[in-house]
Design a protein around this motif. Structure first.
Motif, short mmCIF file in Angstrom:
data_model
loop_
_atom_site.label_atom_id
_atom_site.label_comp_id
_atom_site.label_asym_id
_atom_site.label_seq_id
_atom_site.Cartn_x
_atom_site.Cartn_y
_atom_site.Cartn_z
N LEU A 60 0.86 -1.06 0.04
CA LEU A 60 -0.04 0.10 0.11
C LEU A 60 1.07 1.27 -0.07
CD1 LEU A 60 -2.91 -0.98 2.56
CD2 LEU A 60 -2.98 -1.26 0.02
N ASN A 82 -3.74 -12.23 -9.51
CA ASN A 82 -4.04 -11.96 -7.90
C ASN A 82 -3.58 -10.56 -7.68
OD1 ASN A 82 -5.36 -14.41 -7.85
ND2 ASN A 82 -3.66 -15.32 -7.03
N PHE A 86 -6.07 -7.64 -6.27
CA PHE A 86 -5.64 -7.07 -4.99
C PHE A 86 -5.77 -5.37 -5.39
CE2 PHE A 86 -2.71 -4.92 -2.19
CZ PHE A 86 -2.73 -5.45 -1.16
N LEU A 94 -10.01 1.40 -0.38
CA LEU A 94 -9.12 2.22 0.51
C LEU A 94 -8.90 3.55 0.00
CD1 LEU A 94 -6.49 -0.37 1.80
CD2 LEU A 94 -8.37 0.47 2.76
N ASP A 106 -7.31 -15.64 -15.94
CA ASP A 106 -8.11 -16.89 -15.78
C ASP A 106 -9.59 -16.39 -15.50
OD1 ASP A 106 -9.52 -18.96 -14.82
OD2 ASP A 106 -8.18 -19.23 -13.05
N ARG A 109 -12.29 -16.78 -12.37
CA ARG A 109 -12.42 -16.11 -10.98
C ARG A 109 -13.57 -14.79 -11.05
NH1 ARG A 109 -6.45 -16.98 -8.85
NH2 ARG A 109 -6.12 -16.50 -11.05
N VAL A 112 -16.24 -13.71 -8.65
CA VAL A 112 -16.16 -13.32 -7.28
C VAL A 112 -16.01 -11.71 -7.41
CG1 VAL A 112 -14.24 -12.97 -5.69
CG2 VAL A 112 -14.91 -15.19 -6.69
N ASP B 51 -2.32 -24.45 -8.00
CA ASP B 51 -2.48 -22.79 -7.42
C ASP B 51 -3.88 -22.93 -6.86
OD1 ASP B 51 -3.31 -20.47 -7.25
OD2 ASP B 51 -2.88 -19.82 -9.31
N THR B 53 -5.27 -20.64 -5.35
CA THR B 53 -6.12 -19.55 -5.54
C THR B 53 -7.16 -19.35 -6.65
OG1 THR B 53 -4.80 -18.00 -7.07
CG2 THR B 53 -4.10 -18.11 -4.67
N THR B 54 -7.36 -20.64 -7.11
CA THR B 54 -8.25 -20.83 -8.10
C THR B 54 -9.30 -21.66 -7.93
OG1 THR B 54 -7.14 -23.08 -9.17
CG2 THR B 54 -6.26 -20.78 -10.22
N GLU B 77 -1.35 -10.66 -2.06
CA GLU B 77 -2.45 -10.66 -2.92
C GLU B 77 -3.09 -12.29 -3.13
OE1 GLU B 77 0.80 -9.90 -3.23
OE2 GLU B 77 1.56 -10.15 -5.19
N ASP B 78 -2.06 -13.12 -3.04
CA ASP B 78 -2.46 -14.52 -3.34
C ASP B 78 -3.47 -15.13 -2.27
OD1 ASP B 78 -1.08 -14.66 -5.61
OD2 ASP B 78 0.67 -15.43 -4.75
N LEU B 80 -5.27 -13.07 -0.43
CA LEU B 80 -6.58 -12.42 -0.41
C LEU B 80 -7.56 -13.09 -1.47
CD1 LEU B 80 -8.25 -9.94 0.25
CD2 LEU B 80 -7.35 -8.82 -1.69
N VAL B 81 -7.01 -13.32 -2.53
CA VAL B 81 -7.71 -14.11 -3.89
C VAL B 81 -8.14 -15.52 -3.20
CG1 VAL B 81 -7.98 -14.67 -6.03
CG2 VAL B 81 -6.92 -12.78 -5.35
N GLN B 84 -11.02 -14.95 -0.85
CA GLN B 84 -12.32 -14.58 -1.51
C GLN B 84 -12.98 -15.62 -2.44
OE1 GLN B 84 -10.79 -10.63 -3.24
NE2 GLN B 84 -12.21 -9.54 -1.95
N VAL B 85 -12.24 -16.12 -3.01
CA VAL B 85 -12.88 -17.33 -3.96
C VAL B 85 -13.40 -18.31 -2.93
CG1 VAL B 85 -12.39 -19.13 -5.37
CG2 VAL B 85 -11.25 -16.88 -5.79
N ASP B 101 2.38 -8.04 4.87
CA ASP B 101 2.45 -6.80 5.36
C ASP B 101 1.43 -6.14 6.18
OD1 ASP B 101 2.67 -4.18 5.05
OD2 ASP B 101 2.78 -3.91 3.09
N ASP B 103 0.22 -3.57 7.03
CA ASP B 103 -0.39 -2.63 6.50
C ASP B 103 -1.58 -3.18 5.74
OD1 ASP B 103 -0.08 0.39 6.14
OD2 ASP B 103 0.98 0.18 4.16
N ASN B 104 -1.63 -4.17 5.24
CA ASN B 104 -2.72 -4.76 4.38
C ASN B 104 -3.74 -5.32 5.46
OD1 ASN B 104 -1.67 -4.29 2.03
ND2 ASN B 104 -0.47 -6.19 2.02
N LEU B 107 -7.34 -3.56 4.74
CA LEU B 107 -7.70 -3.90 3.50
C LEU B 107 -8.68 -5.19 3.73
CD1 LEU B 107 -8.65 -3.46 0.64
CD2 LEU B 107 -6.45 -4.57 -0.05
N LEU B 111 -12.53 -6.22 3.49
CA LEU B 111 -13.02 -7.20 2.21
C LEU B 111 -13.68 -8.41 2.77
CD1 LEU B 111 -10.49 -6.80 -0.30
CD2 LEU B 111 -12.70 -5.71 -0.39
#
Lengths: 140, 221
Positions: A60, A82, A86, A94, A106, A109, A112, B51, B53-54, B77-78, B80-81, B84-85, B101, B103-104, B107, B111
């Motif tokens: 961020l 991803n 993000f 934010l 892909d 996804r 979502v 993977d 995240t899929t 980011e991975d 998070l996804v 969410q999935v 991080d 800091d995240n 977020l 979410l």
């Protein structure tokens, strides 16, 4: 009368990101492009007059440095789905960015992200549609 | 309890082993082939290579029947996804994520990721608080942050030194759980007189936490 330039952040400076950033810059928009690799900025056209920020867009602090809170539009065009998802959601949630688009290789996804108000662009689907329309035109 | 673990590394291995030992139904998803092989050999869990995240992999992992998904990937980011999935396409009721991080964290929480933990933040806190001069150490948040456990040492000259617990007029959401005095562990009553050097374990609600520490420690808080 001059239309005030919009401020656009482009994430990823590969083939897609650099093309978008170069085109927008040429159209007179104010552009910032972010990429982890310094070398990626060489993809930008010689006329590109926007900002370049080297850093990981999943941090961020990097997005803050790019002043995302002031962006009218964010294009997440990195080569990792991803990361794009993000950044797109961080931009909406934010930084309050009004319009956000993300590239998704892909398409599975996609469901979502329909509900989070992020426009997704799938090169796979676009290419498939282009091929199909060529094939169907040939049939007619 | 059915749990899906998505990640890599030693933490994935040890958590998988631990959950298996508690008789949870464990499915592990890792993108690293060598790791998948060693997990399949060493842990009594279903191991999938790919993977996590899929939707494809999470369907194979039967995420739709899972109670919890735990994301332990090295990139936020991975994580998070993956969460969410799991949450939106497979209705997993509880998704827990490692957030590298700190800091995240905000977020992720905005979410709707049920629980996040930042190892970076926890370690930084331990180090920073150990090296601070105040003698206050936050041990852990409990009940999703609704209670804090804190360890403090009563310094000489602090308001609590030499006073009985009942005379401190502690706020309602505050408790001195134990007093460690030398080698002796006391459970204090209102009559217990606190002494300099006492090591206290405190339990408090977040809104009373600051006032509680100031009452005990004054300027040392």
């Amino acid at each position: 009368m001059n239309v005030p330039a919009r401020y656009v952040a482009v994430i990823g400076c590969g083939r897609l990101g650099s093309t978008i950033a170069s085109a927008l810059s040429q159209q007179g928009e104010s552009v910032v492009v972010i990429d982890r690799e310094e070398a990626a900025f060489s993809n930008l056209s010689a006329e590109y007059s926007g900002f370049r920020i080297q850093g990981d867009a999943a941090e961020l602090s990097v997005l803050r440095e790019a002043k995302l809170d002031r962006a009218d539009l964010v294009c997440a065009a990195a080569d990792r789905d991803n990361l794009n998802l993000f950044v797109a959601q961080a931009a909406r949630e934010l930084f309050g960015v009004g319009r956000v688009a993300a590239r998704l290789f892909d398409p599975t996804r996609q469901p979502v992200f329909e509900e989070v108000d992020v426009l997704t662009v799938s090169p796979t689907m676009l290419a498939a549609e282009a091929f199909l329309s060529v094939i169907q035109a040939g049939d007619g | 309890m059915r749990i899906v673990l998505v990640g890599s590394g030693r933490m994935l291995y040890f958590l998988a082993k631990r959950f298996v030992s508690k008789n949870f139904q464990v499915v592990v998803v890792t993108a690293n082939e060598a790791e998948a092989r060693s997990l399949a050999r060493d842990v009594k869990a279903r191991v999938l290579l790919g993977d996590g995240t899929t939707p494809l992999l999470l369907r194979d992992a039967e995420a739709g029947r899972a109670d919890t998904l735990l994301a332990l990937l090295p990139a936020d980011e991975d994580n998070l996804v993956a969460c969410q999935v799991a949450q939106r396409m497979f209705d997993v009721p509880r998704v827990v994520s490692l957030v590298n991080d700190p800091d995240n964290v905000e977020l992720f929480e905005r979410l709707g990721i049920t629980t996040t933990f930042s190892a970076t933040e926890l370690l930084a806190q331990v180090i920073e608080e150990r090296t601070s001069t105040s003698g206050v150490m936050a041990l852990l948040p409990l009940a999703g942050g609704r209670a804090h456990v804190t360890e403090v040492v009563v310094p000489p000259g602090a308001p609590a030194a030499g006073r009985r617990v009942r005379d401190l007029s502690l706020p309602g959401g505050a408790l001195i759980a134990t007093v460690l005095r030398g080698e002796r562990l006391l459970v204090p009553s209102g009559e217990t007189e606190l002494a300099p050097g006492d090591q206290l374990i405190l339990i408090s609600e977040p809104q009373d936490h600051g006032a509680f520490l100031r009452l005990l420690l004054g300027e040392h808080a």
